[in-house]
Design an enzyme around this catalytic site. Structure first.
Site, short mmCIF file in Angstrom:
data_model
loop_
_atom_site.label_atom_id
_atom_site.label_comp_id
_atom_site.label_asym_id
_atom_site.label_seq_id
_atom_site.Cartn_x
_atom_site.Cartn_y
_atom_site.Cartn_z
N HIS A 279 0.84 -1.21 0.00
CA HIS A 279 0.00 0.00 0.00
C HIS A 279 0.86 1.24 0.00
O HIS A 279 1.81 1.36 0.76
CB HIS A 279 -1.03 -0.01 1.13
N ASP A 291 6.29 0.79 6.36
CA ASP A 291 4.84 0.60 6.27
C ASP A 291 4.23 1.69 5.41
O ASP A 291 3.81 2.72 5.92
CB ASP A 291 4.22 0.60 7.68
N GLU A 325 -4.88 1.95 2.78
CA GLU A 325 -4.92 0.76 3.64
C GLU A 325 -5.09 1.15 5.09
O GLU A 325 -5.78 0.47 5.86
CB GLU A 325 -3.62 -0.05 3.47
N GLU A 326 -4.42 2.24 5.49
CA GLU A 326 -4.31 2.51 6.93
C GLU A 326 -5.64 2.89 7.58
O GLU A 326 -5.87 2.54 8.73
CB GLU A 326 -3.29 3.63 7.18
N ASP A 353 3.36 -6.34 3.32
CA ASP A 353 3.06 -5.24 4.24
C ASP A 353 3.58 -5.58 5.63
O ASP A 353 2.96 -5.28 6.63
CB ASP A 353 1.55 -4.96 4.27
N HIS A 433 4.20 2.97 12.29
CA HIS A 433 3.27 4.05 12.65
C HIS A 433 3.92 5.12 13.54
O HIS A 433 3.24 5.74 14.35
CB HIS A 433 2.02 3.51 13.35
ZN LIG Z 1 0.81 -1.35 6.31
#
Ligand SMILES: [Zn+2]
Length: 471
Positions: A279, A291, A325-326, A353, A433
């Protein structure tokens, strides 16, 4: 975000590898030998340069983080289209979807008692704002939902800190998604969460939360493990910490975005498709390198390597860089909807991912209930394991159960398509994140090895003399 891959990696390190006897199966798999020279070429080409790492650096340096609804995401998407065309990929295009636009805005957290000092925070995605003056309150620190229930009488009118130590992402993530409303139902005015990740360098981890329909909406933010432990120790000592939380977070109208698609059209069975991707969106902190910029780059690189070596498999290989995606899965749902008519021709869906650190192999899921028979599912798994045996030199030869991916699940579910995860071992959840999700943690050799592993796996499965799942 990814769901349970860490537990897969734990499983991988301690149990399932090849099923008994399968290690010797390669010798009974006549088709495999014809792929050895091709695998060797892909491995050599990938590891002869740092092209893919430099492309990941260009993505993350130029555009930085790429939250849905942001200009940087759309610019990164347009850049990917241009670069895929430059690589010579075919049918390169965008597939539009609308995405939610959540904006963090300014935010702060201050400890007011027993001393006045700033604390570190990251608001959780989807959270509402505080009033402009903030929310000030005493903090009730709890270690679990049972502990929250035990403190139910203390919570009303106060701020709850849910201080649950990280175990696996699959186990700990639900406290992030659901904890806010659990506290709100007891009358909490705001929710603080111990970050979902192992202890790091006083870094907060954001991520999506959701509001239950039957609870008041209150603001929600994550704090670093160190700050959570400090508040815990104060509470354990009988000192009631007091804080002020300020957040401007809000939604704006949905914004246009798109999945990016590029292909190498199959030389004999062009209608049969193997999808691989990651993503392109990320959270709004860090650079979205692990990510999931890395997942986008290594899957895309697999096609570039095939193209560069003039390797055109029997079936079509299609890279998809999914959007949103998130905090929405609009990209994954959009792909399913746009390709509904051809899902029956989808042979496999692979998502990367989980980072692009040291390659570890692949997770594979082909539901026996949907594939017709347990024997068919097992034969498909053995085929995947045989292909993985070509990757022992780079440590990517392990196959576990549990292939999955947030972006590929909608199409897999709709079309009963087998799913594969690309697996690795590394610091994914340490920086996931956070502002520390940068390319500085990832080496060129790691990116090259992961791209090679995916290229060998996907090329071979796309070229097999039989269709995967119909052995
Ligand atoms: Zn991800």
């Amino acid at each position: 975000m990814r769901r349970v891959l860490l537990s897969l990696i734990v499983a991988l390190s301690c149990s399932i590898l090849l099923p008994p006897g399968l290690a010797g199966l390669a010798g009974q798999t006549p088709w495999l030998d014809s792929y050895r020279p091709i695998a060797a070429r892909l491995l050599a080409e990938s590891q002869s340069s740092d092209f893919a790492w430099r492309r990941l650096a260009e993505l993350t340096d130029t555009f930085g983080n790429r939250l849905s609804g942001s200009d940087t995401l759309e610019k990164a998407i347009d850049w990917a289209v241009t670069e895929m065309k430059r690589d010579g990929l075919e049918n390169v295009h965008k597939e539009p979807v609308m995405v939610p636009k959540w904006v963090r805005g300014h935010e702060s957290l201050e400890l007011l008692a027993p001393v006045h000092q700033p604390l570190v925070l990251l608001g959780l995605g989807n959270s509402i704002a505080t009033p402009p003056a903030g929310i000030e309150g005493d903090v009730v620190v709890v270690k679990s939902y049972d502990d929250l229930t035990a403190h139910a009488k203390d919570v009303n009118g106060r701020i709850v800190l849910l201080n649950v130590p990280f175990t696996t992402y699959g186990e700990t993530r639900p406290f992030r998604t659901d904890g806010t409303s659990r506290a709100a139902k007891l009358g909490a005015t705001a929710f603080l969460l111990r970050s979902v990740g192992p202890p790091g360098l006083r870094t907060a981890h954001t991520g999506a939360m959701t509001y239950a329909n039957d609870a008041p909406k209150i603001p929600a933010a994550a704090i670093p493990t160190e700050d959570a432990d400090r508040l815990q120790r104060l509470a354990d000592r009988g000192v009631r910490p007091r804080v002020r939380l300020m957040m401007d977070a809000h939604f704006e109208p949905d914004a246009p975005s798109a999945n990016v698609v590029g292909e190498l059209v199959g030389r004999e069975l062009p209608r049969d498709v193997l999808v691989l991707g990651g993503h392109i969106d990320s959270w709004d902190v860090g650079a979205g390198a692990t990510d999931d910029g890395g997942g986008c780059i290594v899957t895309w690189e697999a096609l570039r390597l095939m193209k560069k070596l003039n390797l055109r498999p029997r079936r079509t290989v299609r890279v998809v860089l999914f959007t949103n995606e998130e905090n929405g899965t609009r990209g994954g749902n959009g792909y399913r909807d746009a390709h509904k008519a051809e899902l029956g021709n989808h042979v496999l869906l692979l998502e990367s991912d989980g980072g692009v650190f040291e390659p570890a192999g692949f997770g594979f899921t082909f539901d026996p209930a949907k594939s017709g028979s347990p024997a068919a599912a097992e034969r498909a798994r053995q085929t995947v394991a045989s292909v993985a045996s070509l990757l022992g030199a780079i440590g990517a030869d392990h196959v576990t159960d549990g292939g999955e991916g947030t972006d590929i699940e909608p199409a897999s579910t709709a079309g009963n398509v087998p799913m594969m995860s690309h697996l690795d071992t590394g610091d994914y959840f340490l920086i996931h994140h956070t502002p520390a999700d940068t390319i500085a943690r990832i080496t060129p050799a790691q990116v090259s090895k992961n791209a090679a592993a995916i290229a060998v796996m996907i090329y071979t499965l796309a070229d097999l003399p039989f269709r995967l799942g119909r052995e």
